[in-house]
Design a protein around this motif. Sequence first.
Motif, short mmCIF file in Angstrom:
data_model
loop_
_atom_site.label_atom_id
_atom_site.label_comp_id
_atom_site.label_asym_id
_atom_site.label_seq_id
_atom_site.Cartn_x
_atom_site.Cartn_y
_atom_site.Cartn_z
N TRP A 108 4.62 -7.34 10.07
CA TRP A 108 4.74 -5.88 9.94
C TRP A 108 5.72 -5.56 8.81
N VAL A 109 5.27 -4.79 7.82
CA VAL A 109 6.09 -4.47 6.65
C VAL A 109 6.09 -2.96 6.41
N TYR A 110 7.23 -2.44 5.94
CA TYR A 110 7.33 -1.03 5.55
C TYR A 110 7.28 -0.96 4.02
N PRO A 111 6.11 -0.67 3.44
CA PRO A 111 5.96 -0.77 1.98
C PRO A 111 6.72 0.28 1.18
N GLU A 112 7.21 1.35 1.85
CA GLU A 112 8.03 2.31 1.11
C GLU A 112 9.39 1.71 0.76
N THR A 118 10.74 12.97 4.47
CA THR A 118 10.36 14.15 3.68
C THR A 118 9.05 14.76 4.15
N GLY A 119 8.31 14.05 5.00
CA GLY A 119 6.99 14.52 5.39
C GLY A 119 5.89 14.03 4.48
N ASP A 120 6.25 13.21 3.49
CA ASP A 120 5.30 12.62 2.56
C ASP A 120 5.60 11.14 2.46
N LEU A 121 4.88 10.42 1.61
CA LEU A 121 5.12 8.99 1.40
C LEU A 121 5.83 8.76 0.08
N LEU A 122 6.71 7.77 0.07
CA LEU A 122 7.27 7.28 -1.18
C LEU A 122 6.29 6.29 -1.79
N PRO A 123 6.35 6.05 -3.10
CA PRO A 123 5.48 5.04 -3.72
C PRO A 123 5.66 3.69 -3.02
N PHE A 124 4.55 2.97 -2.83
CA PHE A 124 4.60 1.68 -2.15
C PHE A 124 5.06 0.56 -3.08
N LYS A 125 5.90 -0.29 -2.55
CA LYS A 125 6.23 -1.55 -3.23
C LYS A 125 5.08 -2.53 -2.96
N LYS A 126 4.87 -3.47 -3.86
CA LYS A 126 3.67 -4.29 -3.81
C LYS A 126 3.82 -5.61 -3.05
N GLY A 127 5.04 -5.90 -2.58
CA GLY A 127 5.28 -7.20 -1.95
C GLY A 127 4.33 -7.52 -0.81
N ALA A 128 4.11 -6.56 0.08
CA ALA A 128 3.24 -6.79 1.24
C ALA A 128 1.81 -7.08 0.81
N PHE A 129 1.38 -6.44 -0.26
CA PHE A 129 0.00 -6.57 -0.71
C PHE A 129 -0.20 -7.87 -1.50
N HIS A 130 0.83 -8.29 -2.22
CA HIS A 130 0.80 -9.62 -2.83
C HIS A 130 0.68 -10.69 -1.74
N LEU A 131 1.45 -10.50 -0.67
CA LEU A 131 1.43 -11.45 0.43
C LEU A 131 0.06 -11.51 1.09
N ALA A 132 -0.56 -10.34 1.30
CA ALA A 132 -1.89 -10.29 1.93
C ALA A 132 -2.93 -10.99 1.08
N VAL A 133 -2.89 -10.77 -0.23
CA VAL A 133 -3.84 -11.39 -1.14
C VAL A 133 -3.59 -12.89 -1.22
N GLN A 134 -2.32 -13.27 -1.29
CA GLN A 134 -1.97 -14.69 -1.37
C GLN A 134 -2.49 -15.44 -0.13
N ALA A 135 -2.33 -14.82 1.04
CA ALA A 135 -2.75 -15.47 2.29
C ALA A 135 -4.21 -15.18 2.64
N GLN A 136 -4.85 -14.26 1.86
CA GLN A 136 -6.24 -13.87 2.09
C GLN A 136 -6.44 -13.35 3.52
N VAL A 137 -5.52 -12.48 3.94
CA VAL A 137 -5.59 -11.88 5.27
C VAL A 137 -5.74 -10.36 5.14
N ARG A 193 -1.70 8.25 3.17
CA ARG A 193 -1.17 9.59 2.87
C ARG A 193 -2.09 10.68 3.43
N GLN A 194 -3.39 10.49 3.26
CA GLN A 194 -4.34 11.45 3.82
C GLN A 194 -4.23 11.50 5.35
N THR A 195 -4.06 10.32 5.95
CA THR A 195 -3.92 10.25 7.41
C THR A 195 -2.63 10.92 7.87
N LEU A 196 -1.54 10.69 7.13
CA LEU A 196 -0.26 11.31 7.46
C LEU A 196 -0.38 12.83 7.48
N PHE A 197 -1.01 13.39 6.45
CA PHE A 197 -1.17 14.84 6.37
C PHE A 197 -2.06 15.35 7.52
#
Length: 204
Positions: A108-112, A118-137, A193-197
């Motif tokens: 479980w990762v918090y990509p912000e 604030t009621g919105d999302l901050l830009p996501f950091k890419k670490g979690a997504f690099h990890l997902a691609v690296q592990a192919q999960v 973001r769409q889901t949050l709204f």
Amino acid sequence: RIIRTVVKTFKYFFGLRFEVKGLENFKVEGPAIIVSNHQSILDMMGLMEVLPDDCVQVGKKELMYAGTVGLIIYLGGVIFINRKSTTSAKMVMAEVAKSMATDNVKVWVYPEGTRNCTGDLLPFKKGAFHLAVQAQVPVIPVVYSSFTTFYNPKTKLFTSGKIKVEILPPIETKGLTSDDVSDLTDRCFHTMRQTLFRLSGRPS
């Protein structure tokens, strides 16, 4: 499980109600990366409502020294990352990737990267997504509705309220490479973001 049981009782003291949807989306075979928005310490109670048994969290190292909260998350098996050291963070994430495969766990990762109420999302950091691609999960997005109507630490607003939590369908990464990480990050960001709204009852 003991910590989860204890923390779940806190919601009664704070007058919080949780409405959870999509728990079936956690039922994927093998490891996965779970990403969610992060607003405040109240997330911890929402987390305990949905946290799969075979799941560990990744958090910033500073949380280790956050008193009782730090002790709870340490005992809960959180993997701590030193965000000030890029080399250290990459090494930890590489070990996480190995553990995912070896121990068959979800992460479980918090990509912000930090709390954001604030009621919105901050830009996501890419670490979690690099990890997902690296592990192919797969990546499983989780979204909490905004707390702003009943909780605002700056104005000392804290009343009872309802928090909606929605687990979205997994996003597959099989066949993706490092060149696809940016697109994967953007796709997940816009979907969440769409889901949050929507959950918060505000226009997208």
